[in-house]
Write an enzyme that holds these catalytic residues in place. Structure first.
Site, mmCIF file in Angstrom:
data_model
loop_
_atom_site.group_PDB
_atom_site.id
_atom_site.type_symbol
_atom_site.label_atom_id
_atom_site.label_comp_id
_atom_site.label_asym_id
_atom_site.label_seq_id
_atom_site.Cartn_x
_atom_site.Cartn_y
_atom_site.Cartn_z
ATOM 1 N N ARG A 150 0.927 -1.201 0.050
ATOM 2 C CA ARG A 150 -0.005 -0.061 -0.081
ATOM 3 C C ARG A 150 0.897 1.245 0.001
ATOM 4 O O ARG A 150 2.181 0.989 0.149
ATOM 5 C CB ARG A 150 -0.983 0.032 1.189
ATOM 6 C CG ARG A 150 -0.547 -1.051 2.446
ATOM 7 C CD ARG A 150 0.704 -0.239 3.097
ATOM 8 N NE ARG A 150 0.446 1.338 3.488
ATOM 9 C CZ ARG A 150 1.511 2.134 3.556
ATOM 10 N NH1 ARG A 150 2.870 1.855 3.546
ATOM 11 N NH2 ARG A 150 1.146 3.488 3.877
ATOM 12 N N GLY A 151 0.147 2.376 -0.015
ATOM 13 C CA GLY A 151 1.063 3.503 -0.219
ATOM 14 C C GLY A 151 1.122 3.907 -2.002
ATOM 15 O O GLY A 151 1.432 2.885 -2.701
ATOM 16 N N ALA A 152 0.723 5.097 -2.202
ATOM 17 C CA ALA A 152 0.551 5.601 -3.447
ATOM 18 C C ALA A 152 1.648 5.244 -4.467
ATOM 19 O O ALA A 152 1.404 4.437 -5.447
ATOM 20 C CB ALA A 152 0.181 7.221 -3.553
ATOM 21 N N ARG A 188 -7.822 -0.200 -6.685
ATOM 22 C CA ARG A 188 -8.175 0.806 -5.382
ATOM 23 C C ARG A 188 -8.196 2.140 -6.264
ATOM 24 O O ARG A 188 -7.499 2.483 -7.265
ATOM 25 C CB ARG A 188 -6.914 1.010 -4.691
ATOM 26 C CG ARG A 188 -6.704 -0.373 -3.674
ATOM 27 C CD ARG A 188 -5.679 -0.032 -2.706
ATOM 28 N NE ARG A 188 -6.155 0.823 -1.607
ATOM 29 C CZ ARG A 188 -5.547 1.319 -0.311
ATOM 30 N NH1 ARG A 188 -4.167 1.017 -0.571
ATOM 31 N NH2 ARG A 188 -6.098 2.150 0.429
ATOM 32 N N ASP A 197 -1.854 10.714 -1.785
ATOM 33 C CA ASP A 197 -2.195 9.653 -2.700
ATOM 34 C C ASP A 197 -2.622 10.273 -3.728
ATOM 35 O O ASP A 197 -2.654 9.628 -4.625
ATOM 36 C CB ASP A 197 -3.468 8.858 -1.926
ATOM 37 C CG ASP A 197 -2.924 8.202 -0.816
ATOM 38 O OD1 ASP A 197 -3.026 8.702 0.518
ATOM 39 O OD2 ASP A 197 -2.429 7.115 -0.819
HETATM 40 C C1 LIG Z 1 3.680 7.984 0.048
HETATM 41 S S1 LIG Z 1 2.085 7.681 -0.064
HETATM 42 C C2 LIG Z 1 1.257 7.426 1.308
HETATM 43 C C3 LIG Z 1 0.054 7.325 1.777
HETATM 44 O O1 LIG Z 1 -0.883 6.033 1.382
HETATM 45 C C4 LIG Z 1 -1.262 5.731 2.629
HETATM 46 O O2 LIG Z 1 -2.765 5.146 2.022
HETATM 47 P P1 LIG Z 1 -2.823 3.582 2.155
HETATM 48 O O3 LIG Z 1 -2.217 3.046 3.311
HETATM 49 O O4 LIG Z 1 -4.115 3.383 2.431
HETATM 50 O O5 LIG Z 1 -2.501 3.008 0.892
HETATM 51 C C5 LIG Z 1 -1.642 7.094 3.162
HETATM 52 O O6 LIG Z 1 -2.827 7.893 2.691
HETATM 53 C C6 LIG Z 1 -0.384 7.637 2.971
HETATM 54 O O7 LIG Z 1 -0.141 8.953 3.113
#
Ligand SMILES: CSC[C@H]1O[C@H](OP(=O)(O)O)[C@H](O)[C@@H]1O
EC number: 5.3.1.23
Length: 364
Positions: free
Chosen positions: A52-54, A89, A242
């Site tokens: 996860r993470g953009a 997503r 994101d």
């Molecule tokens: C560097 S982008 C990280 C960003 O992604 C996370 O969302 P998720 O864990 O649901 O993919 C979160 O918004 C972070 O700030």
């Protein structure tokens, strides 16, 4: 970054050709490394947040296209793969950015040339992400240096939300990269880590990466940030994103907006670490135009952790039958953002600022 002294990226390709990831669902208690061998594996990994993470979502999708091209490089396969991965997503724009990058390279090629070209582009996307984040760190370091100087070399206290660290990217992280550079620069820095309900990416991932790197930090509940700001315990906020719009509206993990409001009310600088692939130049009003992922209510009614025997379990914290809403992101309007830390420098959160920083991308 390092795990017990050994360097890792969050996704990589083995010499055998196999693509592997750290399955982040089991961190911090277990380091599980798993192969992704089919398009379905990649789709499941993104949708169910093994990764996860953009930026990492984009990098993973890029390798997902490459693995599928090795299986079936036809036009139909390429088009289907775009759709299958794109629908995993909805919020992080890096997913579409990476899929579009792959199509730019692959569409013009004869099918038999696509697999090799796809793996090459996916590897480039990963390497580009690492360098982008390293540069974001260097620009963010200047902000931290200024605060340290104003404090006569005293401790700089940073608050961050969710995980925009190296597990959210291929390496370095975005919001945490300035922190790592500050540590290397010898600055006395401390991080307040929002646990970040409901999936606790802060508690599980940011705490893990900081303790693995020896960075001073405290885990806090999401609702403590405003209090700490009121009492002068936070010098600046750095978060990830994101999707950021052409005028600087910032979409990030749910709860970011509330931190930005508290920061504004208390005169605390609020920065967003922003790699350029996370800018969506086609949207302006983030609240109106960015699709917010609604995830299962079970993420709200249950919490995952380790039991006394060391087994990772999920426990129910609400009554049977209690319904739950679970919007996974919110949008912080640009006027609440002090600055956008990009790989090219710090931009004001304005259309003019971003257009000046990235003239080749800005919509004319
Ligand atoms: C560097 S982008 C990280 C960003 O992604 C996370 O969302 P998720 O864990 O649901 O993919 C979160 O918004 C972070 O700030």
């Amino acid at each position: 970054m390092k795990i017990d002294g050994k360097h890792f990226r969050s996704i990589w390709r083995e010499p055998s050709g196999e693509v592997r990831i750290i399955d982040q669902r089991w961190l911090p208690h277990e380091l599980r490394i798993v192969p992704l061998n089919t398009r379905k594996d990649f789709a499941d990994a993104i949708r169910d947040m093994w990764v996860r993470g953009a930026p990492l979502i984009g990098a993973t999708a890029a390798y997902g296209v490459a693995v599928q091209m090795a299986a079936d490089p036809s036009d139909t396969s390429l088009d289907e793969t775009y759709e299958v991965l794109h629908e995993t997503r909805p919020t992080a724009i890096n997913l579409k950015w990476a899929l579009d990058e792959m199509n730019k390279v692959l569409k013009p090629l004869a099918p038999q040339l696509r697999a090799e070209a796809a793996f090459a582009r996916a590897a480039e996307i990963c390497d580009e992400d690492v360098e982008t984040n390293r540069q974001i760190g260097l620009h963010g370091l200047e902000i931290i240096r200024e605060i340290a100087a104003k404090k006569g070399g005293g401790r700089v206290n940073v608050l961050t939300h969710c995980n925009a660290g190296w597990p959210a990217t291929v390496d370095w992280g975005t919001a945490t990269s300035p922190v790592y550079h500050a540590v290397e620069d010898g600055i006395d820095i401390h991080v307040f880590v929002d646990e970040t309900r409901p999936r606790n990416q802060g508690a599980q991932l940011t705490s893990w990466e900081l303790i693995s790197h020896g960075v001073s930090h405290d885990l806090i509940v999401d609702n403590a940030g405003g209090h700490l700001m009121q009492h002068g315990e936070i010098d600046l906020v750095i978060v990830g994103t994101d999707r950021t719009t052409a005028r600087g509206d910032v979409c990030n993990k749910i709860g970011t907006y509330l931190k930005a409001l508290a920061a504004k009310a208390n005169g605390v600088p609020f920065y967003v670490a922003l790699p350029s692939p996370t800018i969506d130049w086609t949207v302006v009003d983030g609240v109106k135009e960015i699709p917010i992922e609604e995830r299962t209510g079970e993420e709200v009614t249950h919490v995952q952790g380790r039991d006394p025997e060391g087994k990772i379990i999920s426990v129910q914290i609400s009554p049977d039958g209690t319904p739950a809403r679970n919007p996974a992101f919110d949008v912080t309007p640009a006027e609440l953002v002090t600055g956008l830390i990009t790989e090219r420098g710090v931009s004001p959160a304005t259309a003019e600022g971003l257009a000046a920083m990235f003239p080749e991308f800005a919509v004319q």
